[in-house]
Design a protein around this motif. Structure first.
Motif: not given
Length: 203
Positions: A61-62, A96-99, A118-120, A144-148
Motif C-alpha cells: 500500500x503506497x 511503501x512508496x514503490x517496490x 524499496x529494493x534488495x 530510502x528517501x524517507x529513511x536515509x
C-alpha cells in the motif's frame, strides 16, 4: 500408491495457485526477468549464482493508501522471511512508496534511492573489494528517501544518502517495519555507530 501421488500433486498445484492468487509468490528467476537484470543488477562477471536468487511478487500500500503490485529479487535464504514480512506490512497498510527491481534505474543504487524505491539484490562490491549484503541478496532498503543513510564518522562523515533525502516516516524501534524484520532475525542499519542506515535491514 498412485492415488497418494495424485493427492500430493493436487495439493502442490493448489498451494502454488494460492501463492500466485493472493499477490505474493516466490519463484526462481524467470528468463524474462533475468534478461532485464543483465548489465545492471547482474553485471558481467557477477559471482552470485542465479540459482541462489529468488524472484518475489508482492502487494503493498503506497503513501496515498492505494494498493500496488511490486517485484523484488532477493537471496533464496531470506525469500520466505520477506514474503511473511511484506504480507504483514500489506495487511496493516504500512506505507511503501514503490517496490521495483533496481534494474528499472539501470542498476544505480543512488537513482533507486532518490526515487524512494524499496529494493534488495544489486551486485556491487564494498569499499574493501568484498561482496556487499545487497550483492548477495541478503539486505533490503525500505523507503530510502524517507529513511536515509547518514554517515557519522570517517572520510564520509556528514554525507547523506540519497542526496535528496526528506527524512519523513523515519524508521525507529517502535516502527512496525523494524519490529517485523527484527522478529525474523535481521539486523538494522539504524543501530550502527559509524553511520545510521535507517533504510537498511540485513541478514
Amino acid at each position: 500408491m498412485k492415488r497418494i501421488f495424485q493427492i500430493f500433486l493436487f495439493l502442490l498445484i493448489t498451494l502454488s495457485t494460492h501463492a500466485q492468487s493472493d499477490g505474493f509468490s516466490i519463484s526462481t528467476i524467470p528468463d524474462a526477468v533475468f534478461a532485464r537484470m543483465q548489465g545492471k543488477s547482474y553485471p558481467k562477471g557477477c559471482k552470485v549464482n542465479r540459482s541462489d536468487l529468488r524472484y518475489l511478487t508482492l502487494l503493498y500500500v503506497d503513501e496515498k493508501g492505494i494498493e500496488q503490485k511490486g517485484e523484488m529479487v532477493c537471496g533464496k535464504l531470506i525469500a520466505d522471511d520477506l514474503i511473511s514480512i511484506f504480507r504483514e506490512l500489506h495487511r496493516q497498510r504500512y506505507p511503501i512508496h514503490s517496490i521495483q527491481l533496481v534494474d528499472e534505474y539501470d542498476g544505480s543504487d543512488e537513482m533507486s534511492m532518490e526515487a524512494n524505491n524499496t529494493s534488495c539484490f544489486n551486485y556491487r562490491l564494498t569499499s574493501s573489494g568484498g561482496l556487499s549484503k545487497h550483492a548477495r541478496g541478503m539486505a533490503i532498503d525500505i523507503n530510502p528517501l524517507w529513511n536515509p543513510c547518514i554517515h557519522i564518522s570517517g572520510k564520509a562523515a556528514g554525507t547523506i544518502e540519497p542526496r535528496n533525502a526528506k527524512r519523513e516516516h523515519v524508521i525507529n524501534k517502535n516502527d512496525l517495519c523494524y519490529r517485523l524484520f527484527i522478529k525474523h532475525g535481521f539486523r538494522w542499519g539504524g543501530a550502527w555507530k559509524s553511520l545510521k542506515d535507517y533504510q537498511h535491514f540485513e541478514k
